[in-house]
Each structure stands twice: as C-alpha cells, then as structure tokens.
Design a protein around this motif. Structure first.
Motif, short mmCIF file in Angstrom:
data_model
loop_
_atom_site.label_atom_id
_atom_site.label_comp_id
_atom_site.label_asym_id
_atom_site.label_seq_id
_atom_site.Cartn_x
_atom_site.Cartn_y
_atom_site.Cartn_z
N VAL A 151 0.66 -0.99 0.37
CA VAL A 151 0.33 -0.41 -0.02
C VAL A 151 0.68 1.59 0.16
O VAL A 151 2.52 1.43 0.01
CB VAL A 151 -0.84 -0.12 1.01
N PRO A 152 0.27 2.30 -0.81
CA PRO A 152 1.22 3.69 -0.49
C PRO A 152 1.75 4.02 1.45
O PRO A 152 2.62 4.38 0.94
CB PRO A 152 -0.27 4.95 -1.17
N ALA A 153 1.06 3.92 1.96
CA ALA A 153 1.33 4.64 3.60
C ALA A 153 0.48 4.48 4.73
O ALA A 153 -1.02 4.06 3.97
CB ALA A 153 0.84 5.75 2.88
N LEU A 154 1.04 4.95 5.63
CA LEU A 154 -0.70 3.25 7.15
C LEU A 154 -0.89 4.97 7.05
O LEU A 154 -1.50 4.70 8.00
CB LEU A 154 0.84 3.16 7.61
N THR A 155 -0.50 6.20 7.13
CA THR A 155 -1.04 7.53 7.56
C THR A 155 -2.94 7.20 7.01
O THR A 155 -3.51 8.33 7.49
CB THR A 155 -0.85 8.42 6.93
N ASN A 156 -2.93 6.47 6.14
CA ASN A 156 -4.54 6.91 5.46
C ASN A 156 -5.07 5.55 5.85
O ASN A 156 -4.98 4.56 5.22
CB ASN A 156 -4.02 6.64 3.70
N GLU A 157 -6.19 5.60 6.45
CA GLU A 157 -7.41 5.39 7.22
C GLU A 157 -7.55 4.36 6.15
O GLU A 157 -8.07 2.60 6.45
CB GLU A 157 -8.83 5.51 7.98
N PHE A 158 -8.27 4.59 4.39
CA PHE A 158 -8.56 3.53 3.90
C PHE A 158 -7.76 2.24 3.75
O PHE A 158 -8.04 1.61 3.05
CB PHE A 158 -8.65 4.26 2.79
N PHE A 159 -6.02 2.92 3.45
CA PHE A 159 -5.81 0.93 3.77
C PHE A 159 -5.79 0.48 4.44
O PHE A 159 -5.34 -1.03 4.04
CB PHE A 159 -4.10 1.87 2.84
N ALA A 160 -5.69 1.54 5.41
CA ALA A 160 -6.08 0.37 6.91
C ALA A 160 -6.91 -0.57 6.61
O ALA A 160 -7.12 -2.28 7.50
CB ALA A 160 -6.11 1.33 8.34
N ARG A 161 -7.75 0.05 6.32
CA ARG A 161 -9.77 -0.79 6.26
C ARG A 161 -9.00 -2.34 5.42
O ARG A 161 -9.89 -3.43 5.61
CB ARG A 161 -10.80 0.18 5.81
N VAL A 162 -8.35 -1.70 4.33
CA VAL A 162 -7.82 -3.12 3.08
C VAL A 162 -7.45 -3.93 3.54
O VAL A 162 -7.93 -5.11 3.51
CB VAL A 162 -7.69 -1.95 1.83
N TYR A 163 -6.61 -3.14 4.26
CA TYR A 163 -5.60 -4.66 5.14
C TYR A 163 -6.78 -5.35 5.93
O TYR A 163 -6.88 -6.59 5.87
CB TYR A 163 -4.47 -4.09 6.32
#
Length: 331
Positions: free
Chosen positions: A70-82
């Motif tokens: 993912v691009p960055a851990l600071t974006n909650e969108f990708f935290a949800r993807v994980y």
C-alpha cells in the motif's frame, strides 16, 4: 507438559496420521468422510494440538503468507483494506504482511532475502505499484487493486470509480451547478485518471470545467485552492475533489477567502474517510467499501494460487450526500 503430536490425534480419533494431515490441511474433501473429519477436529481440539506450520510449509513448498503493498499507513482507507484482506486470509490459514511503499525517501528496498521464498503471493494497490519491482513482487502471483484491468500479468480487483464520479456529477447538476473546478491529485496513477475521464464524460455540454492539481495533503490542497479561487475570472460554484483529504484542504481555502460552504461554493470528496464527518459542514463524498476491497483482493489471490481463473464485476460505490453541497448560488 509434552506437546501433543499428530500421532496422538490419530490415536484419539482412531484414524491414520495421513488422515489427520488431510483433515487439518483442509484437503480431506472427497477422500475422507464428514464424520471422520469431525472426529479428527474434535480430537485435535480436545488435545490442544497445533500443527507445526513451519515444517508443513517447508514440505509443501509454500509459506501461506501474502504481502499487501500500500502507499502509506497514515491513510485509514488502506488500513481498512488490510483488515478485509487479513480476515479472509485467516479463514484459509494464511497470514498477511503489510508493506507500506516509501514516499519521498527514495527507492523502496526489498525487505526479504528472497521474496519468492518468503511469500506465496502479492496484493498491491496501483498507487504503490513502483514498489513491486523493488521487492520482486512482479515475479510472484499478483493481484492488483484499483488498477488498469487491461494490463496483463495479474488479476484485478476494482471499484466502480467511474460510476462514483457519475453519481457526483448528477448530484451537482441537479442542484443547478454549471461551473466546476476539479481538484485533482498530482499522483499519476490509473485510479485518478479514471476519475478525470469520467468527470469530463458526465458533465456534458453547457458546463465549464477547470482542473487544478495538488499534492495529496490538506495543506497542499489548501494552497492550490487559495490560488485558484483568488484568480481573476468567474469563480466556480462547485469543487469536485479526487479525495476527502483534498476536499478538506479546499474547505479550508474557501473559509480563508471568506466563502461560505455550501452557500457560495459546494465541495465534494471521494473515499468517505472519518475526515468526511469531522469537517464542518460534513462532506458530501463517495463511499468506497475498503474492507470489501481487501476481502476480494485476498479471495482473488487464493483463486490465483489454486490456478482458478479470476473474474469479478467492479465493486459498487455509493454517493453520501451531506451538508457541503447545496444549490448553485444565484449569479
């Protein structure tokens, strides 16, 4: 206390060790009866047996590990993807390692001595595609998220991004808006290209559209919008942003210039992050089901690993109207 072995489980269930391996390896269907499988699972549970995954994986030539790039851990969108990907992975005895692609710190480095030895496959956001070469991910079974479906060499899981932009334009056109500014992400990637193309397509004739690009940050968006809104000429009545973060910056710029939202200027976002309801007024945006993307991405990778062709329709997205949009101001 001695740790129970597969032989102990076999003895307790009254079956062979091979049967235990089949059942606990989830390869029993068509070889072992449902009743026998239940007996083995009950015996394993009663004894507290845990298989030696490292040894089993070494024998099978698999690690049962997927990498999510993912691009960055600071974006909650990708935290949800994980979260979504990890949920499906756990149901199938897999683990998910999260790899955030470095941003602004130079080329990514391979965190593995050998990616092929450490991983079974990769799930990657198109926004972090450059990192795939650094980690050797392009040589592994690959699922791309939110990426060009015509690109070969991988399976794809996509959102209905173009339809999301269609919903935004229909919403604003119905409110009487005809002068638009597209606050576009400066990141050069497929998902943002689709948003721009869809916006142009769905606005139709008798409208004005101007595009301003900005870094994907609140401050970057604010700076770009202050310049754009203060420029000579007719001011837009609606700002369509590629992302909620950009929309938050646009709202800050409007307030600094003394503009009221939505009385003087309507603003829309994209993603439906927590930020969308933290700003005032709350942001009209397109909800992207991030956890579902992760779930489908992991499901697609499992299919690829089994040699099953993967196809699926784009995941639907939904416009969430809130108070940042209203009727176009009277000229």
């Amino acid at each position: 206390m001695t740790r129970p072995t597969s032989r102990d489980v076999a003895t307790a269930a009254g079956v062979s060790q091979a049967t235990v391996s089949l059942v606990l390896g989830d390869k029993w269907r068509g070889r072992v009866s449902e009743r026998t499988a239940d007996l083995v699972r009950q015996a394993a549970t009663t004894l507290g047996y845990r298989p030696n995954l490292a040894a089993r994986n070494l024998r099978l030539g698999t690690t049962r590990t997927a990498l999510l790039v993912v691009p960055a851990l600071t974006n909650e969108f990708f935290a949800r993807v994980y979260t979504g990907a990890a949920r499906i992975a756990a149901e199938h005895g897999f683990g998910v390692v999260l790899y955030p692609s470095p941003d602004g710190t130079g080329p990514a480095r391979d965190p593995f001595a050998s990616a092929r030895a450490a991983l079974d496959g990769v799930i990657a956001s198109s926004m972090a595609a450059d990192a795939l070469h650094a980690i050797g991910g392009t040589d592994l079974p690959l699922v791309m998220l939110d990426s060009d479906p015509t690109a070969g060499g991988s399976a794809h899981v996509n959102l209905a991004i173009a339809d999301g932009m269609r919903q935004i334009t229909q919403h604003l056109l119905a409110l009487g808006h005809r002068r638009f500014l597209h606050l576009a992400s400066a990141i050069d990637t497929w998902t943002f290209e689709v948003r721009a193309e869809a916006l142009t397509t769905h606005l139709g004739p008798h409208t004005e559209l101007r595009t301003v690009r900005a870094p994907l940050s609140v401050d970057g968006a604010r700076t770009a919008m202050e310049t754009a809104l203060a420029a000579p000429g007719t001011r837009p009545t609606a700002i369509i942003c590629d992302d909620d973060i950009l929309a938050a910056g646009a709202c800050k710029a409007a307030r600094r210039l003394g503009l009221r939202i939505p009385d003087d200027l309507s603003v829309t976002g994209f993603d439906d992050l927590a930020l969308a309801t933290a700003v005032e007024p709350e942001l009209t945006t397109v909800h992207l089901p991030a956890e579902r993307i992760g779930e489908q991405g992991m499901t697609a990778l499992l299919a690829v690993l089994e040699g099953t062709p993967w196809t699926a329709p784009d995941i639907p997205v939904t416009l969430i109207p809130r108070d940042s949009t209203g009727p176009a101001p009277t000229p």
